[in-house]
Design an enzyme around this catalytic site. Structure first.
Site, PDB file in Angstrom:
ATOM      1  N   GLU A 178      -6.614   4.403   7.674  1.00 23.72           N
ATOM      2  CA  GLU A 178      -6.352   6.737   7.687  1.00 23.72           C
ATOM      3  C   GLU A 178      -7.460   6.400   7.453  1.00 23.72           C
ATOM      4  O   GLU A 178      -8.111   8.021   7.410  1.00 23.72           O
ATOM      5  CB  GLU A 178      -5.020   6.422   6.908  1.00 23.72           C
TER       6      GLU A 178
ATOM      7  N   GLU B  83      -4.861  -5.082  10.191  1.00 21.78           N
ATOM      8  CA  GLU B  83      -3.748  -4.236  10.935  1.00 21.78           C
ATOM      9  C   GLU B  83      -4.469  -3.418  12.283  1.00 21.78           C
ATOM     10  O   GLU B  83      -5.297  -2.163  11.732  1.00 21.78           O
ATOM     11  CB  GLU B  83      -3.652  -2.544   9.360  1.00 21.78           C
TER      12      GLU B  83
ATOM     13  N   LYS C 228      -0.275   4.191  -0.348  1.00 19.19           N
ATOM     14  CA  LYS C 228      -0.617   5.735   0.246  1.00 19.19           C
ATOM     15  C   LYS C 228      -0.236   6.782  -0.514  1.00 19.19           C
ATOM     16  O   LYS C 228       0.152   6.477  -1.953  1.00 19.19           O
ATOM     17  CB  LYS C 228      -0.006   5.697   1.511  1.00 19.19           C
TER      18      LYS C 228
ATOM     19  N   HIS D  67      -9.105   1.049   5.168  1.00 18.74           N
ATOM     20  CA  HIS D  67      -8.010   1.235   5.707  1.00 18.74           C
ATOM     21  C   HIS D  67      -8.249   2.208   6.857  1.00 18.74           C
ATOM     22  O   HIS D  67      -8.137   3.287   6.754  1.00 18.74           O
ATOM     23  CB  HIS D  67      -6.708   2.086   4.524  1.00 18.74           C
TER      24      HIS D  67
ATOM     25  N   ASN E  19       1.014  -1.304   0.036  1.00 18.27           N
ATOM     26  CA  ASN E  19      -0.114  -0.189  -0.247  1.00 18.27           C
ATOM     27  C   ASN E  19       0.910   1.568   0.202  1.00 18.27           C
ATOM     28  O   ASN E  19       1.364   1.338   1.206  1.00 18.27           O
ATOM     29  CB  ASN E  19      -0.615   0.060   1.142  1.00 18.27           C
TER      30      ASN E  19
ATOM     31  N   SER F  79       3.796  -1.798  10.180  1.00 20.33           N
ATOM     32  CA  SER F  79       5.503  -1.983  10.489  1.00 20.33           C
ATOM     33  C   SER F  79       6.341  -3.587  10.214  1.00 20.33           C
ATOM     34  O   SER F  79       6.453  -4.748  10.497  1.00 20.33           O
ATOM     35  CB  SER F  79       5.630  -1.909  11.706  1.00 20.33           C
TER      36      SER F  79
ATOM     37  N   GLY G 293       2.731   1.601  10.990  1.00 15.61           N
ATOM     38  CA  GLY G 293       3.283   3.248  10.667  1.00 15.61           C
ATOM     39  C   GLY G 293       4.325   3.841  12.148  1.00 15.61           C
ATOM     40  O   GLY G 293       5.048   4.870  11.919  1.00 15.61           O
TER      41      GLY G 293
HETATM   42  P1  13P Z   1       3.330   0.543   7.375  1.00 19.44           P
HETATM   43  O1  13P Z   1       3.982  -1.159   6.925  1.00 19.44           O
HETATM   44  O2  13P Z   1       3.818   1.555   7.112  1.00 19.44           O
HETATM   45  O3  13P Z   1       2.973   0.666   9.219  1.00 19.44           O
HETATM   46  O4  13P Z   1       1.594   0.365   7.188  1.00 19.44           O
HETATM   47  C1  13P Z   1       0.673  -0.558   7.425  1.00 19.44           C
HETATM   48  C2  13P Z   1       0.309  -0.241   6.406  1.00 19.44           C
HETATM   49  O5  13P Z   1      -1.088   0.688   6.704  1.00 19.44           O
HETATM   50  C3  13P Z   1      -0.843  -0.334   5.188  1.00 19.44           C
HETATM   51  O6  13P Z   1      -1.920  -0.897   4.802  1.00 19.44           O
END
Ligand code: 13P
Length: 249
Positions: A96, A166, A11, A94, A9, A212, A172
């Site tokens: 976010e 997740e 983003k 997601h 992903n 992560s 992150g």
């Molecule tokens: P990270 O791998 O940067 O923690 O992000 C995970 C994520 O949100 C994938 O959709």
């Protein structure tokens, strides 16, 4: 048998030059043929990505859709528009999108329905906040997210669903769920599907872990019996790291 899947992903990262460089670099590595690999670039890079990856088995995925078929929704993208550029898989829900863009469980449910009605494949993202885990409510929160959005879907539509657990506190942050925590939650999720549907659907659905995941922890996380791969954020932006994760089964 369910698929092993690793999805990147991206983003809101990578313009057209960076997209070209990253995808060409990913293409230069050998990808194990029993792993399904996906990348989710920004909307503006989807067509370009499909073109660059046309001679590969890598799936190009959208990061979001709008639930409406068309209409006065300034700035939004419909399932039909994505299918028009040969993008037939999308992330939905997601964390976010839930946190920053205020997408509720019921909005997410509508999006899932719209995508499935358009015959798209859905990577459904969900997971608890840190406070939920600290108060020991993580199972309850995850159950509610799944129940609201997915558990009244007809059985036949589960063929088009991939789950991505997740935990928000691991996204992150550099902090991952331990392999034990990931496996425990994935098993809980599979059991919920058995309770609401049946063994066959539960066994066939791929459940990815996200939060992560890095080259140095992917193998241990993916070793969980119910962990079928990962949804990768930061580490999917570097071809070598991404491919190392893809090769971690
Ligand atoms: P990270 O791998 O940067 O923690 O992000 C995970 C994520 O949100 C994938 O959709």
């Amino acid at each position: 048998m369910r698929d092993k899947i690793v999805a990147g992903n991206w983003k809101m990262n990578n313009n057209q030059f960076q997209t070209k460089e990253l995808l060409n670099s990913i293409k230069s590595f050998e990808i194990p043929n029993d792993v399904r690999v996906m990348v989710a670039p920004a909307f503006t890079q989807l067509s370009q990505s499909n073109e660059i990856l046309s001679n590969t088995s890598i799936t190009v995925v959208a990061q979001n859709i709008n639930a409406a078929v068309s209409g006065a929704y300034t700035g939004e993208i419909s399932a039909d528009m994505l299918k028009g550029i040969e993008v037939t898989t999308t992330l939905i829900g997601h964390s976010e999108r839930r946190a920053i863009f205020r997408e509720t469980d019921s909005i997410i449910k509508e999006k899932v329905k719209a995508a499935l009605d358009a015959d798209m494949e859905v990577i459904f993202c969900f997971g608890e906040q840190l406070a939920d885990r600290k108060s020991n409510n993580h199972f309850k929160v995850v159950a509610r997210q799944l129940e609201t959005a997915l558990f009244d879907l007809p059985e036949t539509q589960w063929k088009r669903i991939i789950l991505a657990y997740e935990p928000v506190w691991a996204i992150g942050t550099g902090e991952t769920a331990s392999p034990k925590q990931a496996q425990e939650m994935h098993k809980y999720i599979r059991n919920l599907i058995i309770e609401n549907y049946n063994q066959k659907i539960a066994e066939d659905v791929a459940i990815l872990y996200g939060g992560s995941v890095k080259p140095n922890n992917a193998r241990e996380i993916f070793s969980g019996k119910d962990v079928d791969g990962g949804l990768i954020g930061g580490a999917s932006l570097k071809a070598a790291d991404f491919i190392e994760i893809v090769s971690s089964f």
